[in-house]
Write a protein that holds these residues in place. Structure first.
Motif, PDB file in Angstrom:
ATOM      1  N   LEU A   4       1.681 -18.016  -5.591  1.00 19.35           N
ATOM      2  CA  LEU A   4       3.079 -17.590  -5.522  1.00 19.35           C
ATOM      3  C   LEU A   4       3.960 -18.430  -6.432  1.00 19.35           C
ATOM      4  O   LEU A   4       4.762 -17.901  -7.211  1.00 19.35           O
ATOM      5  CB  LEU A   4       3.573 -17.679  -4.081  1.00 19.35           C
ATOM      6  N   THR A   5       3.842 -19.744  -6.335  1.00 17.76           N
ATOM      7  CA  THR A   5       4.724 -20.620  -7.108  1.00 17.76           C
ATOM      8  C   THR A   5       4.409 -20.580  -8.594  1.00 17.76           C
ATOM      9  O   THR A   5       5.317 -20.661  -9.432  1.00 17.76           O
ATOM     10  CB  THR A   5       4.643 -22.061  -6.585  1.00 17.76           C
ATOM     11  N   ALA A   6       3.124 -20.439  -8.942  1.00 17.97           N
ATOM     12  CA  ALA A   6       2.767 -20.354 -10.362  1.00 17.97           C
ATOM     13  C   ALA A   6       3.335 -19.081 -10.982  1.00 17.97           C
ATOM     14  O   ALA A   6       3.852 -19.094 -12.107  1.00 17.97           O
ATOM     15  CB  ALA A   6       1.252 -20.398 -10.524  1.00 17.97           C
ATOM     16  N   THR A   7       3.270 -17.974 -10.247  1.00 16.52           N
ATOM     17  CA  THR A   7       3.832 -16.711 -10.747  1.00 16.52           C
ATOM     18  C   THR A   7       5.344 -16.808 -10.861  1.00 16.52           C
ATOM     19  O   THR A   7       5.944 -16.351 -11.843  1.00 16.52           O
ATOM     20  CB  THR A   7       3.448 -15.557  -9.812  1.00 16.52           C
ATOM     21  N   LEU A   8       5.959 -17.422  -9.858  1.00 14.15           N
ATOM     22  CA  LEU A   8       7.409 -17.586  -9.869  1.00 14.15           C
ATOM     23  C   LEU A   8       7.849 -18.454 -11.039  1.00 14.15           C
ATOM     24  O   LEU A   8       8.804 -18.119 -11.761  1.00 14.15           O
ATOM     25  CB  LEU A   8       7.854 -18.199  -8.542  1.00 14.15           C
ATOM     26  N   ASP A   9       7.169 -19.559 -11.257  1.00 12.10           N
ATOM     27  CA  ASP A   9       7.536 -20.469 -12.341  1.00 12.10           C
ATOM     28  C   ASP A   9       7.384 -19.808 -13.713  1.00 12.10           C
ATOM     29  O   ASP A   9       8.083 -20.171 -14.667  1.00 12.10           O
ATOM     30  CB  ASP A   9       6.670 -21.730 -12.291  1.00 12.10           C
ATOM     31  N   ALA A  10       6.471 -18.851 -13.829  1.00 14.64           N
ATOM     32  CA  ALA A  10       6.205 -18.217 -15.118  1.00 14.64           C
ATOM     33  C   ALA A  10       7.223 -17.149 -15.486  1.00 14.64           C
ATOM     34  O   ALA A  10       7.239 -16.683 -16.634  1.00 14.64           O
ATOM     35  CB  ALA A  10       4.805 -17.601 -15.115  1.00 14.64           C
ATOM     36  N   LEU A  11       8.090 -16.754 -14.552  1.00 16.22           N
ATOM     37  CA  LEU A  11       9.079 -15.721 -14.862  1.00 16.22           C
ATOM     38  C   LEU A  11       9.990 -16.191 -15.996  1.00 16.22           C
ATOM     39  O   LEU A  11      10.500 -17.313 -15.971  1.00 16.22           O
ATOM     40  CB  LEU A  11       9.916 -15.389 -13.623  1.00 16.22           C
ATOM     41  N   ASP A  12      10.211 -15.325 -16.961  1.00 17.21           N
ATOM     42  CA  ASP A  12      10.984 -15.688 -18.151  1.00 17.21           C
ATOM     43  C   ASP A  12      11.693 -14.444 -18.674  1.00 17.21           C
ATOM     44  O   ASP A  12      11.163 -13.333 -18.570  1.00 17.21           O
ATOM     45  CB  ASP A  12      10.039 -16.247 -19.223  1.00 17.21           C
ATOM     46  N   TRP A  13      12.880 -14.626 -19.240  1.00 20.39           N
ATOM     47  CA  TRP A  13      13.637 -13.480 -19.757  1.00 20.39           C
ATOM     48  C   TRP A  13      12.894 -12.762 -20.869  1.00 20.39           C
ATOM     49  O   TRP A  13      13.107 -11.568 -21.109  1.00 20.39           O
ATOM     50  CB  TRP A  13      15.011 -13.932 -20.236  1.00 20.39           C
ATOM     51  N   ARG A  14      11.976 -13.448 -21.560  1.00 24.33           N
ATOM     52  CA  ARG A  14      11.219 -12.843 -22.653  1.00 24.33           C
ATOM     53  C   ARG A  14      10.198 -11.815 -22.160  1.00 24.33           C
ATOM     54  O   ARG A  14       9.598 -11.103 -22.966  1.00 24.33           O
ATOM     55  CB  ARG A  14      10.515 -13.931 -23.457  1.00 24.33           C
ATOM     56  N   MET A  15       9.983 -11.746 -20.851  1.00 20.74           N
ATOM     57  CA  MET A  15       9.076 -10.752 -20.281  1.00 20.74           C
ATOM     58  C   MET A  15       9.719  -9.370 -20.222  1.00 20.74           C
ATOM     59  O   MET A  15       9.047  -8.381 -19.926  1.00 20.74           O
ATOM     60  CB  MET A  15       8.636 -11.192 -18.884  1.00 20.74           C
ATOM     61  N   ALA A  16      11.023  -9.292 -20.474  1.00 26.10           N
ATOM     62  CA  ALA A  16      11.731  -8.005 -20.407  1.00 26.10           C
ATOM     63  C   ALA A  16      11.249  -7.074 -21.514  1.00 26.10           C
ATOM     64  O   ALA A  16      11.073  -7.495 -22.656  1.00 26.10           O
ATOM     65  CB  ALA A  16      13.229  -8.235 -20.527  1.00 26.10           C
ATOM     66  N   TRP A  17      11.015  -5.799 -21.166  1.00 23.31           N
ATOM     67  CA  TRP A  17      10.551  -4.840 -22.162  1.00 23.31           C
ATOM     68  C   TRP A  17      11.716  -4.114 -22.848  1.00 23.31           C
ATOM     69  O   TRP A  17      11.525  -3.482 -23.870  1.00 23.31           O
ATOM     70  CB  TRP A  17       9.604  -3.825 -21.539  1.00 23.31           C
ATOM     71  N   GLU A  18      12.928  -4.216 -22.275  1.00 22.74           N
ATOM     72  CA  GLU A  18      14.134  -3.690 -22.907  1.00 22.74           C
ATOM     73  C   GLU A  18      15.301  -4.587 -22.549  1.00 22.74           C
ATOM     74  O   GLU A  18      15.221  -5.384 -21.617  1.00 22.74           O
ATOM     75  CB  GLU A  18      14.420  -2.244 -22.463  1.00 22.74           C
TER      76      GLU A  18
END
Length: 330
Positions: free
Chosen positions: A110-124
């Motif tokens: 859970l925490t590893a996935t949460l920490d990896a969230l980044d605005w660059r993951m946006a597709w639009e």
């Protein structure tokens, strides 16, 4: 009490208290537990990763980073057995990354996935909050859990005069968690390589409301109105959509149809838990709670008492039934 009786009392105390402490410590080794009934609030947490979440108005920290820290603290505070899923919102959809899993057994995932969230993951680059919330509500309902939707509430492009799309599905319980300060702040601007190059200005964005769909009812009375060439008039050409603040009133409006709670991230994880508990509908389970820490604490207190002696004015008298505390006259 004569001296001989006093010595006997002290000897009895020196034996009795350590003996009781030893028994309690021995029992604690086996870690006995007791059954406790409690509510588990399973949830799907969706975090907004759109560009306005890069605004640094959370004590100098970007909203997205503050949101990740706040959600992590809330997950860590949940009892073992609680199941939490994670996802992200961008454009008009909410993508589930992890379906609900145990907060203790799968805490690292859970925490590893949460920490990896980044605005660059946006597709639009769009941020259609209402559509993303509707998508997340349907997903949480499908999973049978509460929804925690984390966002600043800024629609980009702005909503048309007709307002947000209504949610037409079955409503789960849940919470909208607002992120951001109350004062409009500049939105960082990045180039195609992801390097920050400044901030958005008024000419870079469309201002509210969006000129889509039918014009407002009072359009004919607005400056610059023309039925064919300018059906919206010119009263809405200026705005501050290049700046961003927490749109709390708008988020409360979105929360109302499904009866969702609204809370601010700054209120902390306890406020999140209280808001979800108030929604009801949690999973009623029986958990085992260990008593070893309590037994060990009592044993330690008895050993300390045996070492330093009873409180002033309290003495022990040995009788056939054991040591009996009495009060000395003052």
């Amino acid at each position: 009490m004569n001296r001989k009786a006093g010595r006997k009392a002290r000897k009895g105390r020196s034996i009795l208290l350590p003996a009781v402490a030893a028994v309690l410590a021995l029992v604690a080794v086996f870690d006995p537990s007791m059954a406790v009934r409690r509510q588990m609030q399973d949830a799907l947490v969706i975090v907004d990763i759109t560009r306005s979440m890069n605004v640094r108005d959370m004590g100098g920290t970007a909203r997205l980073e503050a949101a990740k820290r706040g959600v992590r603290a809330w997950i860590a505070a949940q009892p073992c057995g609680t199941r939490v899923g994670l996802g992200l919102f961008t454009e008009r959809r909410s993508l589930t990354l992890l379906t609900p899993i145990d907060v203790c057994d799968d805490f690292e995932s859970l925490t590893a996935t949460l920490d990896a969230l980044d605005w660059r993951m946006a597709w639009e680059g769009d941020s259609r909050i209402a559509k993303g919330l509707n998508h997340a509500l349907a997903r949480a309902q499908e999973l049978g859990v509460a929804l925690v939707f984390v966002t600043d509430g800024q629609e980009a492009p702005p909503l048309p005069y007709s307002g947000p799309d209504a949610y037409r599905g079955s409503c789960p319980r849940g919470l909208i968690l607002g992120v951001g300060g109350i004062a409009p702040a500049p939105i960082p601007k990045f180039d195609e390589t992801g390097r920050e190059i400044g901030f958005y200005d008024a000419d870079d964005v469309q201002h509210a409301p969006a000129r889509l769909g039918p014009p407002p009812a009072d359009a004919a009375s607005r400056p610059g109105y023309h039925a064919r060439n300018n059906p919206y008039g010119e009263a809405d050409l200026a705005g501050h959509e290049h700046l961003s603040e927490l749109r709390a009133d708008y988020l409360k409006t979105l929360a109302a149809p499904c009866g969702l709670a609204f809370e601010r991230l700054a209120a902390g994880p306890d406020a999140m838990t209280r808001a979800l508990d108030a929604q009801g509908g949690g999973r009623d389970v029986v958990v085992r709670r260990g008593t070893a820490p309590y037994l060990g604490g009592v044993a330690l207190a008895l050993l300390v008492l045996a070492w330093i002696g009873p409180p002033r004015g309290l003495r022990f008298e040995l009788r056939s039934g054991g040591a009996k505390p009495t009060r000395e006259p003052v």
